[in-house]
Design a protein around this motif. Structure first.
Motif, PDB file in Angstrom:
ATOM      1  N   UNK A  10       8.669   6.673  76.133  1.00 39.65           N
ATOM      2  CA  UNK A  10       8.888   5.215  76.595  1.00 39.65           C
ATOM      3  C   UNK A  10       9.347   5.137  78.127  1.00 39.65           C
ATOM      4  N   UNK A  11      10.599   5.814  77.869  1.00 40.35           N
ATOM      5  CA  UNK A  11      11.457   5.581  79.523  1.00 40.35           C
ATOM      6  C   UNK A  11      10.863   6.419  80.337  1.00 40.35           C
ATOM      7  N   UNK A  12      10.065   7.690  80.004  1.00 38.66           N
ATOM      8  CA  UNK A  12       9.513   8.320  81.071  1.00 38.66           C
ATOM      9  C   UNK A  12       8.150   7.628  81.635  1.00 38.66           C
ATOM     10  N   UNK A  13       7.405   6.927  80.518  1.00 37.67           N
ATOM     11  CA  UNK A  13       6.189   6.227  81.165  1.00 37.67           C
ATOM     12  C   UNK A  13       6.596   5.187  81.940  1.00 37.67           C
ATOM     13  N   UNK A  14       7.743   4.622  82.051  1.00 40.54           N
ATOM     14  CA  UNK A  14       8.030   3.558  82.606  1.00 40.54           C
ATOM     15  C   UNK A  14       8.548   3.731  84.013  1.00 40.54           C
ATOM     16  N   UNK A  15       8.970   4.942  84.338  1.00 41.75           N
ATOM     17  CA  UNK A  15       9.523   5.608  85.456  1.00 41.75           C
ATOM     18  C   UNK A  15       8.246   6.385  86.171  1.00 41.75           C
ATOM     19  N   UNK A  16       7.163   6.823  85.442  1.00 41.12           N
ATOM     20  CA  UNK A  16       6.136   7.441  85.969  1.00 41.12           C
ATOM     21  C   UNK A  16       5.181   6.333  87.006  1.00 41.12           C
ATOM     22  N   UNK A  17       4.571   6.602  88.033  1.00 47.06           N
ATOM     23  CA  UNK A  17       3.585   5.602  88.665  1.00 47.06           C
ATOM     24  C   UNK A  17       2.457   5.660  87.565  1.00 47.06           C
ATOM     25  N   UNK A  18       1.690   4.729  87.735  1.00 44.55           N
ATOM     26  CA  UNK A  18       0.356   4.400  87.168  1.00 44.55           C
ATOM     27  C   UNK A  18      -0.711   5.535  87.577  1.00 44.55           C
ATOM     28  N   UNK A  19      -1.140   6.293  86.535  1.00 45.40           N
ATOM     29  CA  UNK A  19      -2.103   7.411  86.773  1.00 45.40           C
ATOM     30  C   UNK A  19      -3.334   7.190  86.336  1.00 45.40           C
ATOM     31  N   UNK A  20      -3.634   6.047  85.939  1.00 43.77           N
ATOM     32  CA  UNK A  20      -5.029   5.806  85.463  1.00 43.77           C
ATOM     33  C   UNK A  20      -4.927   6.110  83.816  1.00 43.77           C
ATOM     34  N   UNK A  21      -5.726   6.972  83.034  1.00 41.80           N
ATOM     35  CA  UNK A  21      -6.080   7.161  81.898  1.00 41.80           C
ATOM     36  C   UNK A  21      -4.910   8.320  81.655  1.00 41.80           C
ATOM     37  N   UNK A  22      -4.192   9.053  82.568  1.00 45.37           N
ATOM     38  CA  UNK A  22      -3.588  10.346  82.417  1.00 45.37           C
ATOM     39  C   UNK A  22      -2.107  10.011  82.116  1.00 45.37           C
ATOM     40  N   UNK A  23      -1.581  10.717  80.956  1.00 42.05           N
ATOM     41  CA  UNK A  23      -0.408  10.468  80.330  1.00 42.05           C
ATOM     42  C   UNK A  23       0.460  11.751  80.518  1.00 42.05           C
TER      43      UNK A  23
END
Length: 95
Positions: free
Chosen positions: A57-70
């Motif tokens: 969760x915290x990592x996803x909030x800091x990453x820019x939107x990459x479409x469907x790539x996690x």
């Protein structure tokens, strides 16, 4: 102190394999190999997701939107390797 070092290395290995199982299971679900309507698949997926979401969760909030790539699992795996390298290079402190 050697036992503490070995326990830490074991925990890193277990975390790595849990993340790897989550990644492989997500691929199998997305490609239709595993069916989420099966109770055991749904339970395993829910358990892994609940276990790893506080980390992702915290990592996803800091990453820019990459479409469907996690990229959160990749960053966590790299972080685990960094921790393992630091522990191995400082193993003399545990001896």
């Amino acid at each position: 102190m050697t036992s503490i070092f070995m326990i830490l290395m074991l925990l890193i290995d277990v975390a790595f394999f849990i993340i790897l199982a989550h990644i492989i299971m997500s691929w199998l679900i997305n490609f239709g190999v595993l069916n989420m309507r099966q109770p055991i698949v749904a339970q395993i997926w829910d358990g892994l997701s609940r276990l790893l979401e506080p980390v992702y969760g915290p990592i996803r909030r800091r990453l820019p939107a990459m479409g469907g790539l996690d990229l959160a699992p990749l960053i966590v795996i790299l972080g685990l390797y960094v921790i393992e390298i630091v522990l191995r290079n400082n193993a003399s402190a545990f001896m």
